[in-house]
Motif scaffolding. Sequence first.
Motif, short mmCIF file in Angstrom:
data_model
loop_
_atom_site.label_atom_id
_atom_site.label_comp_id
_atom_site.label_asym_id
_atom_site.label_seq_id
_atom_site.Cartn_x
_atom_site.Cartn_y
_atom_site.Cartn_z
N ASP A 25 -13.55 11.44 4.73
CA ASP A 25 -14.09 12.44 3.80
C ASP A 25 -13.27 12.57 2.52
OD1 ASP A 25 -16.09 12.96 5.61
OD2 ASP A 25 -14.97 14.56 6.61
N TRP A 26 -12.20 11.86 2.44
CA TRP A 26 -11.31 11.95 1.27
C TRP A 26 -12.02 11.41 0.04
CZ3 TRP A 26 -8.48 7.35 -0.65
CH2 TRP A 26 -7.58 7.64 -1.67
N VAL A 27 -11.85 12.10 -1.08
CA VAL A 27 -12.44 11.67 -2.35
C VAL A 27 -11.47 10.71 -3.02
CG1 VAL A 27 -13.32 12.39 -4.58
CG2 VAL A 27 -13.66 13.85 -2.57
N ARG A 28 -11.85 9.46 -3.05
CA ARG A 28 -10.95 8.42 -3.56
C ARG A 28 -10.82 8.52 -5.07
NH1 ARG A 28 -10.46 2.66 -1.41
NH2 ARG A 28 -9.50 1.45 -3.09
N PRO A 29 -9.60 8.59 -5.60
CA PRO A 29 -9.42 8.67 -7.06
C PRO A 29 -9.50 7.29 -7.69
CG PRO A 29 -7.29 8.69 -5.99
CD PRO A 29 -8.32 8.66 -4.88
N SER A 30 -9.57 7.26 -8.98
CA SER A 30 -9.51 5.99 -9.70
C SER A 30 -8.06 5.49 -9.69
CB SER A 30 -9.99 6.17 -11.14
OG SER A 30 -9.21 7.15 -11.79
N PRO A 31 -7.86 4.18 -9.79
CA PRO A 31 -6.49 3.64 -9.76
C PRO A 31 -5.62 4.27 -10.85
CG PRO A 31 -8.08 1.88 -9.53
CD PRO A 31 -8.86 3.12 -9.88
N PRO A 32 -4.40 4.66 -10.51
CA PRO A 32 -3.53 5.30 -11.50
C PRO A 32 -2.76 4.27 -12.33
CG PRO A 32 -2.40 5.19 -9.41
CD PRO A 32 -3.76 4.55 -9.20
N GLN A 33 -2.17 4.75 -13.40
CA GLN A 33 -1.20 3.94 -14.11
C GLN A 33 0.08 3.93 -13.28
OE1 GLN A 33 -1.49 2.17 -16.99
NE2 GLN A 33 -3.68 2.68 -16.95
N LEU A 34 0.70 2.77 -13.18
CA LEU A 34 1.94 2.72 -12.41
C LEU A 34 3.02 3.54 -13.10
CD1 LEU A 34 2.34 -0.99 -11.25
CD2 LEU A 34 1.88 1.00 -9.84
N PRO A 35 3.88 4.20 -12.31
CA PRO A 35 5.01 4.89 -12.93
C PRO A 35 5.97 3.86 -13.53
CG PRO A 35 5.27 4.80 -10.55
CD PRO A 35 3.89 4.31 -10.84
N GLU A 36 6.84 4.31 -14.38
CA GLU A 36 7.81 3.39 -14.97
C GLU A 36 8.68 2.82 -13.86
OE1 GLU A 36 11.05 3.23 -18.60
OE2 GLU A 36 9.99 5.09 -18.13
N LEU A 37 8.80 1.49 -13.84
CA LEU A 37 9.55 0.82 -12.79
C LEU A 37 10.94 0.45 -13.27
CD1 LEU A 37 6.77 -1.60 -11.44
CD2 LEU A 37 7.38 0.69 -10.61
N TYR A 38 11.90 0.57 -12.36
CA TYR A 38 13.28 0.22 -12.65
C TYR A 38 13.76 -0.79 -11.62
CZ TYR A 38 12.91 4.56 -15.28
OH TYR A 38 12.49 5.55 -16.14
N SER A 39 14.91 -1.35 -11.84
CA SER A 39 15.45 -2.31 -10.87
C SER A 39 15.73 -1.65 -9.53
CB SER A 39 16.73 -2.94 -11.43
OG SER A 39 17.72 -1.94 -11.66
N THR A 40 15.91 -0.32 -9.54
CA THR A 40 16.20 0.41 -8.29
C THR A 40 14.96 1.00 -7.65
OG1 THR A 40 16.67 2.40 -9.59
CG2 THR A 40 18.55 0.99 -9.02
N THR A 41 13.79 0.84 -8.27
CA THR A 41 12.56 1.38 -7.70
C THR A 41 12.23 0.63 -6.42
OG1 THR A 41 11.72 1.90 -9.91
CG2 THR A 41 10.13 1.88 -8.10
N THR A 42 11.91 1.37 -5.36
CA THR A 42 11.63 0.74 -4.08
C THR A 42 10.13 0.81 -3.76
OG1 THR A 42 11.93 2.76 -2.78
CG2 THR A 42 13.88 1.43 -3.22
#
Length: 411
Positions: free
Chosen positions: A346-363
Amino acid sequence: MNVAIAARRAIEALRNGVPNRFAVAELGSWQYQIEERFQELCKGASSGPAGMLIKGDFGTGKSHLLLTLQERARKNNFATSLVVVSKELPLGNPNRLIPRLLAQVELPDMVERGIQGMAARLQYSSPSFQKFQLWVNQWQFGSGWWPATLALYQRLGGDDEKLDAIVRFWAGEPTLKSSEVRRSLRDHGLAGAYPIGKLPPAESLHWQRLAFCAQLCRAIGFGGLVVLVDEIELIAQYSLLQRVKSYRVLGHLFGTTTLPEEIKKAPLVFVGAVTRDFERVILQEKGDWEKAPKIALQKHMSEEVVKAGMEAISQATPLRSCLEAREAIQSMWRRVADLYQKAYPDWVRPSPPQLPELYSTTTVRSIIRRWITEWDVRRYYSPDTEIVIVEDEAIKSTPTEELPELEEDEE
């Protein structure tokens, strides 16, 4: 299993940052080069052991990748065994490591683990068993114990107690005495055909057990055995001597010229995972590159094998970071969203988001948990709820403090 329940199990694992088989089956991995190399290792397993180490920071998907490779091995018709280095499982002690590996063996089409289920599937009239028996009879190791116990297993029939004792011996338990085996051989008219000597030293016997298990996999119709070892970085908390013993085992598993003689022709594939900074923090800054070979010589261990273990860590294949895989992360969003939709129809699926800013430490772990947290909030409250994301996931590094409780009796 109900599709929604399986999906919720997968989402719950991802929500907690700990992948499970359900999540891996749905999401797969974007470490395509490593998967391709793993495929090649499996194809070459019939000619003898091969292995690779992978490395990555905490939360970058090492455990997820190992589970993915385990699933791929199953699809390639291999038995698998996945173990996690821990306080209870010291990497440097083959006498404890190998029995645990054998206890964790899984077949692609069986729920039960261990050698017992494998032995029960032996078909004595099959060509694969005949080939296996010939290999056992000609094997140079074991002082006659392997052909003798295999012949007894074939002859004992309904004697469940003795059959169980033999299988447990294969799996690493001291369940058989030479006097009992000789008596059983005499009772079945096999004494002259299968003489046995003194049992080999414990460590050699355990390596033999690993090779025997891998060949047993082939005897029942599988390609061999894939062994996966996770969280190798925990050896940083061992004493120096225990780390040296661990490097020695890694040298045996992942060295190209330092395999134990007992497993050299066995259909085995080894895969291990370690943190990216282990080489810098432990081998370099803590000085193990220089200290470990000296300790090895003092303790009458092979300096070459210990060095091979450290070199395997140094040459481990790095995982692709988030910065290198933007398109793959976008694809991952769609797969996670599909999984969430299965879990909560029943979840209302959102449109794809913009990715957050990625860093070398982003997991990867933090990105997926961010998506799920946002969807949980919108599902519980309102699709229009304003959400403020606070990034507070600490970037971990290899632990460096030696813990006395991880110390092991040298005996």
